[in-house]
Design a protein around this motif. Structure first.
Motif, PDB file in Angstrom:
ATOM      1  N   UNK A  82      15.658  -7.573   1.003  1.00 31.21           N
ATOM      2  CA  UNK A  82      14.857  -8.588  -0.003  1.00 31.21           C
ATOM      3  C   UNK A  82      15.822  -8.595  -1.308  1.00 31.21           C
ATOM      4  N   UNK A  83      15.479  -9.832  -2.197  1.00 30.03           N
ATOM      5  CA  UNK A  83      16.284 -10.054  -3.070  1.00 30.03           C
ATOM      6  C   UNK A  83      16.348  -8.711  -4.390  1.00 30.03           C
ATOM      7  N   UNK A  84      15.487  -7.969  -4.475  1.00 30.53           N
ATOM      8  CA  UNK A  84      15.306  -6.912  -5.347  1.00 30.53           C
ATOM      9  C   UNK A  84      16.548  -5.922  -4.916  1.00 30.53           C
ATOM     10  N   UNK A  85      16.550  -5.636  -3.563  1.00 30.18           N
ATOM     11  CA  UNK A  85      17.428  -4.473  -3.145  1.00 30.18           C
ATOM     12  C   UNK A  85      18.938  -5.201  -3.174  1.00 30.18           C
ATOM     13  N   UNK A 109      10.606 -26.281  -6.787  1.00 28.93           N
ATOM     14  CA  UNK A 109       9.972 -25.368  -7.805  1.00 28.93           C
ATOM     15  C   UNK A 109      11.156 -24.856  -8.737  1.00 28.93           C
ATOM     16  N   UNK A 110      10.812 -24.373  -9.934  1.00 24.00           N
ATOM     17  CA  UNK A 110      11.665 -23.849 -10.754  1.00 24.00           C
ATOM     18  C   UNK A 110      10.643 -22.939 -11.655  1.00 24.00           C
ATOM     19  N   UNK A 152      17.464 -18.928 -10.881  1.00 23.87           N
ATOM     20  CA  UNK A 152      17.865 -19.723  -9.681  1.00 23.87           C
ATOM     21  C   UNK A 152      16.811 -19.186  -8.475  1.00 23.87           C
ATOM     22  N   UNK A 153      16.195 -20.254  -7.998  1.00 26.96           N
ATOM     23  CA  UNK A 153      15.164 -19.759  -6.834  1.00 26.96           C
ATOM     24  C   UNK A 153      15.672 -20.930  -5.700  1.00 26.96           C
ATOM     25  N   UNK A 154      14.997 -20.305  -4.286  1.00 28.28           N
ATOM     26  CA  UNK A 154      15.466 -20.999  -3.114  1.00 28.28           C
ATOM     27  C   UNK A 154      14.119 -21.112  -2.475  1.00 28.28           C
ATOM     28  N   UNK A 155      13.914 -22.182  -1.803  1.00 30.51           N
ATOM     29  CA  UNK A 155      12.405 -22.115  -0.919  1.00 30.51           C
ATOM     30  C   UNK A 155      12.416 -20.922  -0.084  1.00 30.51           C
ATOM     31  N   UNK A 156      11.232 -20.207   0.035  1.00 30.65           N
ATOM     32  CA  UNK A 156      11.132 -18.966   0.901  1.00 30.65           C
ATOM     33  C   UNK A 156      10.986 -17.755  -0.190  1.00 30.65           C
ATOM     34  N   UNK A 157      11.527 -17.911  -1.194  1.00 32.34           N
ATOM     35  CA  UNK A 157      11.623 -16.564  -2.180  1.00 32.34           C
ATOM     36  C   UNK A 157      10.025 -16.279  -2.409  1.00 32.34           C
ATOM     37  N   UNK A 158       9.820 -14.969  -2.499  1.00 34.20           N
ATOM     38  CA  UNK A 158       8.529 -14.679  -2.893  1.00 34.20           C
ATOM     39  C   UNK A 158       8.512 -13.901  -4.257  1.00 34.20           C
TER      40      UNK A 158
END
Length: 511
Positions: free
Chosen positions: A280-283, A466-467, A492-498
């Motif tokens: 996950x992004x956090x890790x 989304x932003x 920065x975000x990408x589709x599918x991020x929670x």
């Protein structure tokens, strides 16, 4: 086909064949076609720098890849304890564990010289400086300046204590800075995932490592006991992975998640795993965030922080042989209830646990003799404002509450009774005295209950286009809070991020 066309096609085929094999009809003396002579590498042309902080533009590969073969999925089934493979199982998937990032006490030649002060900052953990780490350093120094500064101030209270524990457990002492990014060294830190304390243990992991979590105490908040548990957990993770970076990733995500990721990529180090979708992004940000926090914490002034460290956590410890009110403890130690709560953050109620005949309580340094003398002058029946009641035939909770002039709700809370509980003759109940079954720590009143989480937390799936500003406007919040709740260092975000969105809680983040 005429003979002339046959000859033409044959000539074209020969031309393209020669071109394909690299044969050119152009001038071989042109600069683009000249041969390159490779000179042998000489020893004097090579500079070796023994520096634990590696500076590069791409993620460091200071860890040798861990070679992993196919893993039997049954190996990764849940267990009460951290998964430790047998020698036979180990040969199936983890081989050639490296020791290049094992902790060593660094000498002056392995230290980082501060260009401004000239001091040497020694690290006993492998530290990498790359784009990910620098991004987090900038996040702490600019976006989170005031908050990070308060964490550094608070660290002075617990650093020496935690370093001593880690040293006794044989761990690198710089690992204590994990508490900086976990909780900001706050014993009362509480996350939406119900992780608690300076080391952010969830209940199951805490109990696995011997910490008590019940209605009376929560030892995840105890700076001593929780640090011992964290040291044991980190030690187990290092024995499993042979890498401190992977151990830290396992501490954040869980060891099974990291093991599965390594199996998917057939071995590698943390930076290899970070480049995949298996964490996950956090890790992915966890290890760079630790490195950034450590670099700043070891030399905060150079990074623009003016630190006013809190006084070290010091205390005397005394054993009481029966349940006792914190008010009585404070009076006997000639101090305040708030000071007793600060020294004993694991206590959740107005007294020591009634189900324990003995309990070690912390009091201010130098107050032990005064405490003993003063306590002897207080009658035993006045030390604890609760009483034990054995239920009789015909009793109900309403009758018992009325008889003792306390609320039914407080009897239920004090005895951890379920909503459908009905008293039976012979049951033993603890009746709170003077209707005092209140929480000990004022900060605990800010904890997020299960009901709060179910009603307030939203999991938002990022869509194309989304932003942070659009999402924040939709949920009537700010981009900064969304970044804080999700531990994002940029927008920065990408589709599918929670993303976790809290619609009405002011700040349900980890700190």
């Amino acid at each position: 086909m005429t003979p002339s066309k046959v000859i033409l096609y044959f000539g074209a085929a020969v031309f393209f064949s020669l071109s394909f094999y690299g044969i050119s009809f152009s001038d071989t003396n042109s600069p683009a076609r000249q041969s390159v002579v490779v000179q042998p590498l000489r020893a004097e042309d090579v500079t070796i720098q023994n520096n634990p902080v590696i500076k590069e533009n791409l993620p460091s590969r200071e860890e040798q890849p861990i070679q992993i073969k196919n893993i039997d999925e049954s190996i990764l089934k849940p267990d009460k304890h951290i998964y430790k493979p047998s020698p036979v199982e180990e040969s199936l998937y983890i081989m050639d564990l490296n020791s290049t990032d094992k902790p060593v006490v660094l000498g002056e030649g392995d230290s980082i010289k501060n260009p401004e002060s000239g001091d040497l900052n020694k690290y006993d953990m492998p530290i990498t400086v790359n784009r990910a780490v620098e991004k987090n350093m900038n996040y702490f120094k600019y976006s989170l300046y005031e908050r990070f500064g308060s964490w550094l101030n608070r660290s002075g209270r617990y650093l020496s204590l935690m370093r001593e524990i880690f040293q006794e457990k044989g761990l690198p002492q710089d690992l204590v800075y994990l508490a900086l990014i976990e909780s900001g060294f706050n014993p009362y830190a509480y996350s939406w995932a119900r992780a608690v304390g300076p080391w952010q243990f969830i209940s199951s992991t805490a109990k696995r490592y011997g910490l008590k979590v019940n209605w009376w105490v929560d030892e995840r908040r105890d700076p001593v006991k929780s640090t011992i548990a964290a040291a044991e957990y980190l030690k187990d993770l290092y024995e499993l992975f042979g890498s401190w970076n992977l151990a830290m990733a396992g501490y954040n995500a869980g060891e099974r998640k990291v093991l599965k990721g390594l199996r998917k990529i057939k071995g590698g180090d943390f930076w290899d795993l970070r480049d995949t979708r298996y964490l996950k992004r956090e890790t992915k940000e966890y290890v760079p965030k630790y490195m950034a926090a450590t670099i700043i914490a070891k030399d905060p002034e150079v990074h623009g922080f003016v630190v006013d460290y809190h006084e070290p956590f010091q205390y005397d410890e005394i054993t009481v042989n029966s349940p006792i009110d914190l008010e009585v403890i404070a009076k006997s130690a000639e101090t305040t209830i708030d000071e007793i709560k600060t020294l004993n953050p694991e206590l959740r109620r107005w007294c020591t646990p009634p189900d324990q005949t003995t309990y070690k309580i912390r009091i201010p340094v130098g107050k032990k003799e005064i405490f003993i003398a003063n306590l002897e002058n207080i009658p035993k029946d006045e030390r604890f404002t609760g009483r034990i009641y054995r239920v009789k035939k015909g009793d109900t909770l309403d009758k018992i509450a009325k008889y003792f002039s306390v609320s039914k709700k407080n009897i239920i809370y004090t005895n951890s009774l379920g909503k459908k509980y009905k008293v039976k003759p012979g049951d033993v109940l603890l009746i709170p005295g003077r209707d005092r079954s209140t929480l000990v720590a004022g900060e605990e009143k800010k904890e997020i209950t299960k009901k709060d989480i179910d009603q307030k937390k939203i999991v938002y799936l990022v869509k194309k286009g989304d932003n942070l500003s659009k999402i924040a406007q939709k949920y009537n919040t700010s981009p900064e809070k969304i970044k804080e709740w999700n531990r994002l260092t940029d927008g920065r975000l990408k589709p599918g991020d929670r993303l976790y969105i809290f619609t009405s809680l002011d700040s349900p983040a980890f700190f």
